[in-house]
Design a protein around this motif. Structure first.
Motif, PDB file in Angstrom:
ATOM      1  N   GLN A  52      34.900  36.379  21.387  1.00 38.64           N
ATOM      2  CA  GLN A  52      35.704  36.853  22.795  1.00 38.64           C
ATOM      3  C   GLN A  52      36.496  36.281  23.360  1.00 38.64           C
ATOM      4  N   GLN A  83      46.880  32.441  26.427  1.00 44.07           N
ATOM      5  CA  GLN A  83      46.300  32.124  28.168  1.00 44.07           C
ATOM      6  C   GLN A  83      47.391  33.212  28.794  1.00 44.07           C
ATOM      7  N   GLU A 138      38.935  28.904  28.979  1.00 40.26           N
ATOM      8  CA  GLU A 138      37.655  27.986  29.088  1.00 40.26           C
ATOM      9  C   GLU A 138      36.419  27.896  28.599  1.00 40.26           C
ATOM     10  N   GLN A 139      36.373  28.492  27.943  1.00 40.38           N
ATOM     11  CA  GLN A 139      35.011  29.182  27.460  1.00 40.38           C
ATOM     12  C   GLN A 139      34.711  28.683  26.273  1.00 40.38           C
ATOM     13  N   GLN A 199      40.979  39.822  23.518  1.00 44.21           N
ATOM     14  CA  GLN A 199      41.838  39.726  24.639  1.00 44.21           C
ATOM     15  C   GLN A 199      43.277  39.723  24.325  1.00 44.21           C
ATOM     16  N   TYR A 256      47.465  36.409  27.603  1.00 48.72           N
ATOM     17  CA  TYR A 256      46.606  37.575  27.364  1.00 48.72           C
ATOM     18  C   TYR A 256      45.020  36.997  27.686  1.00 48.72           C
ATOM     19  N   VAL A 257      44.946  36.461  27.850  1.00 44.82           N
ATOM     20  CA  VAL A 257      43.739  35.808  27.459  1.00 44.82           C
ATOM     21  C   VAL A 257      42.875  34.982  28.945  1.00 44.82           C
ATOM     22  N   SER A 258      42.353  35.526  29.498  1.00 41.14           N
ATOM     23  CA  SER A 258      41.700  35.058  31.555  1.00 41.14           C
ATOM     24  C   SER A 258      41.218  33.395  30.986  1.00 41.14           C
ATOM     25  N   PRO A 259      41.527  33.398  32.241  1.00 44.63           N
ATOM     26  CA  PRO A 259      41.518  31.584  32.343  1.00 44.63           C
ATOM     27  C   PRO A 259      39.904  31.175  32.407  1.00 44.63           C
ATOM     28  N   GLU A 260      39.012  32.376  32.336  1.00 43.73           N
ATOM     29  CA  GLU A 260      37.384  31.726  32.637  1.00 43.73           C
ATOM     30  C   GLU A 260      37.058  32.254  30.629  1.00 43.73           C
ATOM     31  N   GLU A 261      37.850  33.106  29.964  1.00 34.90           N
ATOM     32  CA  GLU A 261      37.220  32.855  28.749  1.00 34.90           C
ATOM     33  C   GLU A 261      37.973  32.118  27.740  1.00 34.90           C
TER      34      GLU A 261
END
Length: 146
Positions: free
Chosen positions: A53, A118, A127-128, A57, A120-125
């Protein structure tokens, strides 16, 4: 539909440029070695699902660095910050002595990779994915203290 490898190379080089800036070092080879060593350790400790996941990104060329030589069956669980940093040192191989002066420097390099991801990758992803690591390691990667 044709594949535009120049576009993939451009985005991969853009990522490395951001990493060089985060490392405050304009040596492309240094940035690439840090990226590879950090990715190899991260992927061994993140779940396969979280890895996939997260890298979805990233630019294609950077995804290739992440999956190069990956054996998802080798998933393990890091227990201490020291073990994680030692693994990064070991993954750097023969170049570790010129890329790192101390464990503190290894930590700063890992933080630079995460900071670059960070972009490129969403903060939510992020964090997960990082949330699957032990809480002490999460804290140390997010803080500026060591």
């Amino acid at each position: 539909m044709t594949l535009d490898f120049d576009k993939y190379a451009f985005k991969g080089n853009e990522f490395l440029h951001y990493l060089e800036s985060a490392l405050e070092n304009e040596d492309r080879g240094h940035a690439a070695r840090i990226l590879r060593a950090t990715f190899r350790v991260l992927r061994n400790h993140l779940t396969v699902e979280e890895s996939l996941q997260m890298i979805a990104q990233l630019p294609l060329a950077i995804k290739a660095v992440y999956v190069d030589g990956w054996s998802p069956a080798k998933h393990k669980r890091v227990t201490t910050v020291d073990d994680f940093l030692t693994e990064v040192w070991n993954e750097a191989g023969n170049s570790a002595w010129r890329d790192f002066d101390s464990k503190g420097e290894i930590l700063e390099c890992v933080r630079a990779v995460i900071q670059t991801m960070q972009v490129y990758v969403s903060p939510e992803e992020m964090e997960q994915a990082l949330g699957t690591l032990p809480s002490k390691l999460q804290q140390i990667l997010e803080s500026s203290e060591w």
